[in-house]
Scaffold this active site. Sequence first.
Site, mmCIF file in Angstrom:
data_model
loop_
_atom_site.group_PDB
_atom_site.id
_atom_site.type_symbol
_atom_site.label_atom_id
_atom_site.label_comp_id
_atom_site.label_asym_id
_atom_site.label_seq_id
_atom_site.Cartn_x
_atom_site.Cartn_y
_atom_site.Cartn_z
ATOM 1 N N GLU A 356 0.830 -1.211 0.000
ATOM 2 C CA GLU A 356 0.000 0.000 0.000
ATOM 3 C C GLU A 356 0.860 1.254 0.000
ATOM 4 O O GLU A 356 0.563 2.223 -0.719
ATOM 5 C CB GLU A 356 -0.933 -0.002 1.219
ATOM 6 C CG GLU A 356 -1.974 -1.102 1.224
ATOM 7 C CD GLU A 356 -2.926 -1.009 0.038
ATOM 8 O OE1 GLU A 356 -3.189 0.114 -0.438
ATOM 9 O OE2 GLU A 356 -3.391 -2.065 -0.421
ATOM 10 N N ASP A 438 3.579 -4.206 -5.843
ATOM 11 C CA ASP A 438 4.098 -5.517 -5.410
ATOM 12 C C ASP A 438 5.624 -5.552 -5.528
ATOM 13 O O ASP A 438 6.317 -6.065 -4.636
ATOM 14 C CB ASP A 438 3.489 -6.634 -6.258
ATOM 15 C CG ASP A 438 2.058 -6.956 -5.872
ATOM 16 O OD1 ASP A 438 1.596 -6.456 -4.830
ATOM 17 O OD2 ASP A 438 1.396 -7.702 -6.617
#
EC number: 3.4.24.84
Length: 499
Positions: A356, A438
């Site tokens: 995040e 990611d």
Amino acid sequence: MLSSIDANTIFNAVLIFSWVTFLWETYLAFRQRSVAKRSSRVPSELNGVMEQDIFDKARSYHLDKSTFGLWHSLYSQIESTLILWFGGFPLLWNLSSTVQQKLNLPEGEIIQSLVFLVIGMIFSCIMSLPWSLYSTFVIEEKHGFNKQTLGFFFKDTLKHMGVTLVISLPVTAALIFIIQAGGDYFFIYAWLFALIVSLVIFTVYADYIAPLFDKFTPLPDGELRSRIEELASNIKFPLKKLFVVEGSKRSSHSNAYFYGFFNNKRIVLFDTLLEDYTPDNKKEEGGEQAADADDSKQKNDTESNESKNSEDDGQPINENKESDTENKEKTEEGEATKKKKKGCSNNEVLAVLSHELGHWYLNHVLKQLILSQVNLFLCFLVFALLMKKTILYSAFGFDTQPTLIGLIIIFQFIFAPYNEVLSFIITHISRKFEFQADAFALKLKYGNLLQSALIKLNEDNLSFPLSDWLYSAWHFSHPPLLDRLKALKQDEKGSKKTQ
């Protein structure tokens, strides 16, 4: 160009495009449904990671939602077609005028537009209520996600409607006023107003609006809080507050997000995301403790009986020894299964947050904001060029040109083809951003933990791990689980080669 087209042509084009879009979406839904129907085993990529019973539950949940979605979309398409065909918008506009007069409200288009909005919202809520009830209390309940009571559901629905009206009515009134009084360059002022409103709502939502529906509490001091603050400090994320939201009273689905501008960032963690906070784990622990007490009592009773029998017979009891061994093995297997907790461990939570925070570090939020505002400015510009075209209003049964109706016709119906293309582009960009976030987590050495967290979240939410490529490309703003795991492994191999 519009002068050479009659009103019926425009109306028919709108209807035809809506049905073409519906058929396309239905085709994609059936493609995805066929993937789920013919897949009965855990995919090879998840062998040894996902259990067959979890896969079966995810498949069943997916198929139930798919069936519901197909019927709901068919109903919605028929409803919207009938509303257009029988002049629902002119009828509602005339009804709003009647209500305005009956209630002795001030005259004027702005007040009539607000009455129109209120009636339209009530109608929409009533028509969608059976579907919401079925989704919540049948599908979500069946698969163990619903935590709401009927009373809570209706209270929540009314609260949502109230908050929406409190925000939308003054915003709509101000927007109509700006369009009417802004002159030739009103589209610039309207866009600036919309930008300010969106930024304000984004800023105040989690502090003042979200707490109306869920309980927010600061994450207590401890290992998790210290490590999150350390993670934020390492990448210079200006973390000011850290909350846990009690999402479990509504659903057992999990989530995490951050919000705020400049040096005033907050992180919000759903209690269902945290292994130590998830209510289901606490219930299970309570059940296990009770079971342990029962087992202990039963064991003591058994030992007492054995001792008594031994004294009576003069020898210990050794009957059914093999059976006892088998039962013990089965019990141990069952306990191992029960001990599998929902939610993520502290390390896995950090991996999720590193993903995040990667969105922030890589400016994904800012890029999406810029893209949406450029699009909104262009939409207001086109609206300024079309809003005086009488034929657009005539196509939908109006002999006047109310500003709100113009906004609905142009933004919802005339822009429909453009919105479909734009939605696909935004979905593609969002998927790209997810892969990049990611990869950022991988750089922070959370690659393996992120893979573990993604699998856990997939299982906890019963997300079906297989997807049709076309359905996925058109709908999924987040890449499917297998694609993300594959990309993480490839990135990990690439980083090892460069080291």
